[in-house]
Design a protein around this motif. Structure first.
Motif: not given
Length: 649
Positions: A216-217, A353-356, A486-497, A502-507
């Motif tokens: 995206e960048f 999990l996104i943000g500054a 098929e499990g659960t995950y929380v991913v921190v990333s700044h790569d918008r694409y 990969i996400a169905n929820k945003i924190w």
């Protein structure tokens, strides 16, 4: 501005570049892409003169200045404030400021006309160079890159490598070189800073070359894509999305050319095999042998979009509730991260999990993992087994182990074949798997560490910036792996694409609370930007070749019953030979036109013009249909001639 002509550069016997050429024009925004190890960073170092090419020339205009942001700058440290380091960009202004300060100091005790004259000249030049605005410009760029006003006077040594890299980027931007070269700049930027840099580059007056895995960048900042592939620099006059469309079109044309050439080779080989022993056809057969020897072979298309199939085996299935955080508070001294925050995670949640930076994303991951002391309650659900990936964990890899040994630790039950299969998914094949960890690049270590996490049988993954140091193909593999998980995950990333895939929820963390958006990243962006309309993506028309014509049935063999029959068969044989000869002549003419057309399709002036490209593409498909029909006609005529010759004895 810069002209690279017939560049060759070798690593031992391996050619990174061989007769590669590229012209960099003023103001161009170029995205340099390619698989890891193809030589993208090497090219930047050749341009700046750090590496010397083995062949070819690099010509630069006399007034060209180059700024280079590279990973080596991470190691730079000093006790100077980050504002002072950034202002080193203004070399002449700083020198004039020192002269002015010295003159003013002298004038306190020695007020002479000579000093007044020197002061006037220095101040005049200082003003002409906008010297009175340099500090405010430096402050603006540093704050745009995420530094607070209070940070500006802190020494550079206090900051981590990623933040030091931002200071180096600020210094380069302030220098405003005529060519700005950025090697993976987004690795050390958070999302707000990435967006700020995007806007800055969009209006930057000089030329820019960016090496980045952030799709995206690239789409937002470049107007030219240069792909490093096959030791060549392949030019595409558009952003990354344009490149994908054009690459697919070129691959389609190349695939068609390859398959048609292979069909022609098989047809010619059949002719040679059938007629090489016949006196009447031996000359033609020998002619075709020579034709095959001289034929310039078309390469088959190499599929660089690896498709992977992971088999995730959980030793235990978790309950419905994965995690509860209740009344969580966390602070570092006076800096509060969370205050009485709550969040729930259910089985099957795929959270980004996104943000500054500085908001507490990595802290929250550590809280979830249980490695961060907190106020409040953290509860993992029934049978939850988690695995944690973070960049610093690359250091925990045993450098004396090879890849197979390292993965065996993650899952001792897997056979060597299964472990090789997983490593193959991460682009390690053959004897690569026996390489020791200590000889791997940062990107290769990241892939091994990710493979270990995915092999761990965990039903809950925590991933902190997993795409850093990965090329686009590796990011694509990780996306596929997480899609099959098929499990659960929380991913921190700044790569918008990556996040969008990969996400169905945003924190996100806001007002010291953990907040959730119950949808994809694309939906989150639309909600965040008040449902801003997205642009319409252009696409080429689908030009499918017409079905190959059905060959006529050959004449059935029978013994001659009369002289009239023999005459008719002789006449038919002559006609069949003439049809074959005419078809062969026409095929040669069309093949010549096809060669010219393929060259035109590969010409930047053609694929830079959508209408011209479409017209050439349509002509190419018509031409291939005609060749197919003539080849079928030629083969049928030759078969008929063979059977007629058999009749005539």
């Amino acid at each position: 501005m810069i002209s690279i002509t017939n560049l060759s550069y070798y690593l031992g016997s391996r050619a990174l570049y061989e007769n590669a050429s590229l012209h960099i024009k003023p103001g161009q925004k170029i995205g340099l892409i390619g698989l890891n190890g193809t030589g993208k960073s090497t090219l930047l170092r050749i341009i700046i003169g750090e590496y010397q090419p083995d062949g070819g020339t690099i010509s630069k205009a006399g007034d060209v200045t180059i700024g280079f942001l590279n990973q080596d700058l991470l190691s730079y440290q000093t006790d100077d404030s980050i504002l002072s380091v950034a202002m080193q960009a203004f070399e002449r202004q700083n020198k004039l400021q020192a002269i002015i300060d010295d003159i003013l100091h002298q004038m306190e005790t020695n007020y002479t006309d000579d000093l007044i004259d020197k002061l006037g000249r220095a101040q005049e030049e200082f003003e002409s160079l906008d010297g009175y605005t340099v500090q405010s410009r430096a402050e603006e760029i540093l704050e745009g890159l995420g530094f607070s006003t209070a940070d500006l006077q802190k020494p550079l040594r206090m900051f981590s490598g990623g933040w030091r890299m931002r200071v180096m980027l600020a210094k380069l931007l302030l220098q405003k070189p005529s060519l700005l070269m950025l090697d993976e700049p987004t690795n050390h930027l958070d999302l707000p800073s990435i967006q700020w840099v995007e806007k800055y580059i969009q209006t930057y007056e000089g030329a820019v070359i960016v090496v980045s895995h952030d799709r995206e960048f690239l789409d937002n900042v470049i107007d030219v894509t240069v792909e490093v592939s096959g030791a060549k620099l392949n030019y595409y006059p558009g952003n990354y999305s344009f490149y994908l469309e054009e690459k697919a079109l070129r691959n389609e044309i190349q695939k068609g050319a390859y398959e048609n050439q292979q069909a022609k080779i098989r047809q010619t080989e059949r002719f040679i095999e059938r007629f090489k022993a016949k006196a009447t056809k031996a000359k033609q057969a020998q002619s075709r042998v020579k034709m095959l020897e001289k034929m310039e072979l078309v390469d088959d298309v190499i599929d660089e979009n690896a498709r992977v199939n992971f088999k995730f085996n959980f030793s235990t299935q978790p309950g419905r509730h994965i995690l509860h955080l209740d009344d969580i508070s966390k602070a570092y001294g006076e800096k509060r991260i969370l205050t009485r925050a709550d969040i729930r995670l259910e089985r099957g949640d795929k959270v980004a999990l996104i943000g500054a930076n500085g908001r507490g994303k990595s802290t929250l991951l550590r809280i979830i993992a249980g490695s961060e002391p907190i106020e409040g309650e953290r509860r993992l659900g029934h049978n939850v087994l988690f695995s944690f990936y973070a960049q610093h964990q690359l250091e925990s890899l045993n450098v004396e182990d090879n890849m197979l040994e390292e993965l065996k630790q993650a899952n001792p039950e897997k056979s060597e074949g299964e472990l090789r299969g997983v490593l193959g998914c991460f682009l390690f094949s053959g004897d690569d798997v026996f390489k020791k960890i200590k000889v791997l690049s940062g990107g290769e270590k990241s892939r091994v560490a990710l493979a270990k996490v995915l092999l761990s049988q965990a039903n809950f993954l925590l991933l902190d910036e997993p795409t850093n140091h990965l090329d686009m193909q590796s990011v694509n593999i990780l996306i596929q792996a997480l899609a099959q998980y098929e499990g659960t995950y929380v991913v921190v990333s700044h790569d918008r694409y990556f996040v969008s895939q990969i996400a169905n929820k945003i924190w996100y963390i806001e007002d010291e609370q953990i907040k959730e958006y119950p949808g994809t990243y694309d939906e989150y962006e639309m909600w965040l930007e008040d449902r801003k309309e997205s642009g319409v993506k252009s696409a080429f028309a689908d030009n499918k070749p017409a079905p190959a014509p059905v060959a006529p049935k050959p004449v059935a063999a029978a013994a001659p019953s009369s002289d009239n029959d023999r005459k008719e068969w002789q006449k038919a044989l002559k006609k069949a030979n003439q049809v074959a000869e005419d078809a062969e002549g026409k095929i040669s003419q069309l093949e010549a036109r096809k060669g010219k057309l393929e060259a035109e399709l590969a010409d930047p002036s053609t694929y830079g013009d959508d209408k011209l490209m479409q017209a050439k593409n349509d002509e190419y498909h018509r031409l291939m249909n005609q060749i197919d029909q003539l080849q079928s006609q030629w083969e049928s005529a030759m078969l008929e001639a063979e059977q007629l010759e058999a009749k005539l004895g």
